[in-house]
Design a protein around this motif. Structure first.
Motif, PDB file in Angstrom:
ATOM      1  N   HIS A   1      11.122   6.062  11.831  1.00 32.46           N
ATOM      2  CA  HIS A   1      11.865   6.959  10.488  1.00 32.46           C
ATOM      3  C   HIS A   1      13.433   7.254  10.968  1.00 32.46           C
ATOM      4  O   HIS A   1      14.075   7.309  12.088  1.00 32.46           O
ATOM      5  CB  HIS A   1      11.883   8.199  11.762  1.00 32.46           C
ATOM      6  N   GLY A   2      14.271   7.213  10.056  1.00 36.66           N
ATOM      7  CA  GLY A   2      15.730   7.082  10.106  1.00 36.66           C
ATOM      8  C   GLY A   2      16.332   6.147   9.674  1.00 36.66           C
ATOM      9  O   GLY A   2      17.683   5.582  10.047  1.00 36.66           O
ATOM     10  N   HIS A   3      15.364   4.664  10.197  1.00 34.76           N
ATOM     11  CA  HIS A   3      16.674   3.604  10.229  1.00 34.76           C
ATOM     12  C   HIS A   3      15.676   2.952   8.924  1.00 34.76           C
ATOM     13  O   HIS A   3      15.012   3.211   8.043  1.00 34.76           O
ATOM     14  CB  HIS A   3      15.264   2.592  10.953  1.00 34.76           C
ATOM     15  N   ASP A   4      16.522   1.704   8.288  1.00 32.28           N
ATOM     16  CA  ASP A   4      16.772   1.217   7.076  1.00 32.28           C
ATOM     17  C   ASP A   4      16.002  -0.036   7.542  1.00 32.28           C
ATOM     18  O   ASP A   4      16.002  -1.053   8.256  1.00 32.28           O
ATOM     19  CB  ASP A   4      17.749   0.342   6.351  1.00 32.28           C
ATOM     20  N   ARG A   5      14.449  -0.019   6.891  1.00 31.19           N
ATOM     21  CA  ARG A   5      13.283  -0.843   8.099  1.00 31.19           C
ATOM     22  C   ARG A   5      13.565  -2.622   7.862  1.00 31.19           C
ATOM     23  O   ARG A   5      13.271  -3.620   8.070  1.00 31.19           O
ATOM     24  CB  ARG A   5      11.855  -0.423   7.105  1.00 31.19           C
ATOM     25  N   PHE A   6      14.387  -2.470   6.474  1.00 36.11           N
ATOM     26  CA  PHE A   6      14.706  -4.223   6.079  1.00 36.11           C
ATOM     27  C   PHE A   6      16.142  -4.401   6.763  1.00 36.11           C
ATOM     28  O   PHE A   6      16.404  -5.596   6.707  1.00 36.11           O
ATOM     29  CB  PHE A   6      15.120  -4.478   4.385  1.00 36.11           C
TER      30      PHE A   6
ATOM     31  N   GLY B   1      -1.030  -1.201   4.551  1.00 42.07           N
ATOM     32  CA  GLY B   1       0.315  -0.883   4.086  1.00 42.07           C
ATOM     33  C   GLY B   1       0.987  -0.004   4.315  1.00 42.07           C
ATOM     34  O   GLY B   1       2.365   0.588   4.077  1.00 42.07           O
ATOM     35  N   LEU B   2       0.889   1.205   5.170  1.00 39.94           N
ATOM     36  CA  LEU B   2       1.451   2.045   5.325  1.00 39.94           C
ATOM     37  C   LEU B   2       1.963   2.329   6.632  1.00 39.94           C
ATOM     38  O   LEU B   2       1.321   1.282   7.750  1.00 39.94           O
ATOM     39  CB  LEU B   2       0.211   3.807   5.712  1.00 39.94           C
ATOM     40  N   HIS B   3       3.106   2.979   7.418  1.00 41.40           N
ATOM     41  CA  HIS B   3       3.507   3.343   8.458  1.00 41.40           C
ATOM     42  C   HIS B   3       2.074   3.442   9.747  1.00 41.40           C
ATOM     43  O   HIS B   3       1.391   4.089   9.158  1.00 41.40           O
ATOM     44  CB  HIS B   3       4.133   3.998   9.082  1.00 41.40           C
TER      45      HIS B   3
ATOM     46  N   GLY C   1       0.570  -1.579   0.141  1.00 43.73           N
ATOM     47  CA  GLY C   1       0.282  -0.046  -0.193  1.00 43.73           C
ATOM     48  C   GLY C   1       0.789   1.607  -0.073  1.00 43.73           C
ATOM     49  O   GLY C   1       0.075   2.249  -0.426  1.00 43.73           O
ATOM     50  N   ASP C   2       2.384   1.214   0.722  1.00 45.67           N
ATOM     51  CA  ASP C   2       3.065   2.590   0.695  1.00 45.67           C
ATOM     52  C   ASP C   2       3.238   2.769  -0.816  1.00 45.67           C
ATOM     53  O   ASP C   2       3.360   3.815  -1.446  1.00 45.67           O
ATOM     54  CB  ASP C   2       4.656   2.310   1.837  1.00 45.67           C
TER      55      ASP C   2
ATOM     56  N   LEU D   1       9.851  -6.026  -1.074  1.00 50.24           N
ATOM     57  CA  LEU D   1       8.583  -5.083  -2.196  1.00 50.24           C
ATOM     58  C   LEU D   1       7.342  -4.790  -0.285  1.00 50.24           C
ATOM     59  O   LEU D   1       6.336  -4.546  -0.924  1.00 50.24           O
ATOM     60  CB  LEU D   1       7.524  -6.131  -2.743  1.00 50.24           C
ATOM     61  N   ARG D   2       7.489  -5.859   0.374  1.00 52.80           N
ATOM     62  CA  ARG D   2       6.607  -6.104   1.523  1.00 52.80           C
ATOM     63  C   ARG D   2       6.181  -4.238   1.818  1.00 52.80           C
ATOM     64  O   ARG D   2       7.256  -3.944   1.841  1.00 52.80           O
ATOM     65  CB  ARG D   2       7.089  -6.348   2.363  1.00 52.80           C
ATOM     66  N   SER D   3       5.298  -4.058   2.579  1.00 57.21           N
ATOM     67  CA  SER D   3       4.922  -2.704   2.352  1.00 57.21           C
ATOM     68  C   SER D   3       5.253  -2.398   4.537  1.00 57.21           C
ATOM     69  O   SER D   3       6.196  -3.124   4.942  1.00 57.21           O
ATOM     70  CB  SER D   3       3.615  -2.431   2.916  1.00 57.21           C
ATOM     71  N   ALA D   4       5.211  -1.061   4.445  1.00 55.26           N
ATOM     72  CA  ALA D   4       6.017  -0.578   5.799  1.00 55.26           C
ATOM     73  C   ALA D   4       5.109  -1.181   6.606  1.00 55.26           C
ATOM     74  O   ALA D   4       5.650  -1.196   8.028  1.00 55.26           O
ATOM     75  CB  ALA D   4       5.511   0.914   5.593  1.00 55.26           C
TER      76      ALA D   4
END
Length: 418
Positions: free
Chosen positions: A317-322, A199-201, A116-117, A298-301
């Motif tokens: 915020h400020g992190h690489d979420r993967f 899919g958004l944060h 969704g993001d 590809l998976r969402s936030a």
């Protein structure tokens, strides 16, 4: 002998879906091409052939070929989209009043949960806008319909990841189950359902939900006596986030918030997302598999927020979420002054340490759903009488469980309130 009615899958589609599918096709083509180019350059690296300016890019004539594919794909995509934008008003005029079918809405909800993001960032018409819905229709505060039957006790129902508001209407052994309607009939609530892009944060959705609830409190046809929230799965993280930001901004609606019931909420995250994060790390560890790590990214936030149960901007915020990292969330207690209840589920017949940690409801461990954490400072404090466990019940069955309905009624009856 009469022939069975022919199945017509196209009845679930709208003309605007053509644009959405076209955009997804372009994105898929570009994404696959990048993966192929990445693998191609990994082989060249072994042979000592230099690559392009960025990692995973090929150089020379090979690089020009891949660049051409990217450029042509993007050009065609923009051309098709611009034509469809001009045609869409003409095509839509014939189906303005056509409601979305439950099947279509379910597919869109799943698609938004997964990516969704990205849909929102690319202005894809498949991206679901957040709406509060009453009797199946989105509420428009500038033109509210006639609502003589509503009361001052508002019940907000919030769905989870990859779901939508229609899925609160469920069945158990062939009989309809709707927690919202049950509470409305027995306790006089007016049910309002949230639909949102899961899919958004979580914190993005939390801020937007807070703004919507302020509008509801301002424009509701009768004075608000109380807000009660029943939230399933991700929805529980969403309402905690919304209350936090509302109080931070001194909004009025939390003054009416009386109860929150959490159904199978991953307060401290879900193991499946943590496993997905480990797969990302493994795929990125070798030059041959690294290009395929794009698929996991590809998976969402919204999904990656479920790794540990993020609810605040600072959590992501400020992190690489993967990237693989430890749980660094800011602790957010349950909202003060609100009666909070939690229902956990387990497919096991009884509790045990193994069942609580590894089985749970198939998606959320029992301890996470009950807010319990090995670090006492992170534990969410529910009183013993405000906790319940549904046995032989999976995550989705929480929506169709008569046992859960009975528990909600017991907790929310005025004489039982705490």
């Amino acid at each position: 002998m009469t022939k069975p009615a022919a199945k017509t899958p196209l009845k679930h589609l709208r003309t605007s879906d053509i644009r959405g599918v076209a955009q997804l096709a372009v994105q898929a083509t570009v994404g696959v091409t990048r993966i192929v180019e990445g693998v191609h350059q990994s082989v060249w690296n072994i042979l000592g052939v230099p690559g392009g300016k960025r990692p995973g890019q090929t150089g020379g004539i090979t690089g020009l070929v891949y660049k051409s594919i990217h450029a042509v794909t993007q050009l065609l995509g923009k051309g098709v989209d611009s034509v469809l934008v001009r045609l869409q008003p003409l095509l839509d005029s014939a189906e303005e009043a056509k409601p979305g079918t439950p099947q279509r809405e379910a597919v869109l909800a799943a698609l938004n949960g997964v990516m969704g993001d990205r849909l929102l960032a690319s202005s894809n018409p498949f991206a679901i806008p957040m709406t509060l819905r009453y009797q199946g229709e989105a509420l428009n505060w500038l033109a509210l319909p006639s609502m003589p039957e509503v009361g001052g006790k508002v019940l907000l129902l919030i769905h989870g990841l990859c779901m939508n508001d229609l899925q609160w209407h469920s069945e158990h052994q062939g009989k309809p189950v709707d927690h919202g309607q049950a509470l409305a009939s027995a306790l006089g609530y007016t049910p309002v359902y949230l639909r949102y892009n899961s899919g958004l944060h979580t914190s993005q959705n939390g801020r937007e939900l807070s703004a919507h609830l302020e509008q509801l409190a301002t424009h509701w046809p009768v004075p608000i006596e109380e807000f009660t929230v029943v939230a399933h799965s991700m929805g529980g993280l969403l309402i905690r986030s919304a209350v936090h930001y509302a109080r931070q901004e001194n909004l009025h609606w939390p003054q009416h918030l009386k109860n929150i019931v959490f159904l199978g909420v991953p307060h401290h995250g879900a193991p499946l997302e943590r496993a997905g994060n480990r797969v990302d790390v493994i795929l990125s560890s070798t030059p041959y598999t690294a290009p395929f790590a794009r698929l996991g990214r590809l998976r969402s936030a919204g999904i990656t927020d479920l790794r540990y149960g993020n609810v605040l901007d600072e959590d992501w915020h400020g992190h690489d979420r993967f990237q693989r990292q430890s749980d660094s969330r800011q602790h957010l207690p349950l909202p003060a002054g609100v009666a909070c209840y939690s229902v956990a589920a387990t497919t096991a017949a009884k509790r045990s340490k193994l069942a609580d940690r590894l089985i749970g409801d198939g998606l959320v461990p029992v301890l996470s759903a009950l807010g319990q954490h090995h670090d006492a400072q992170r534990t969410l404090v529910f009183s013993k009488t405000s906790q319940s466990i549904a046995y032989r019940t999976n995550h989705m069955a929480l929506l169709s469980s008569p046992e859960v309905t009975r528990q909600l009624l017991q907790w929310l009856r005025p004489t039982q309130s705490v």
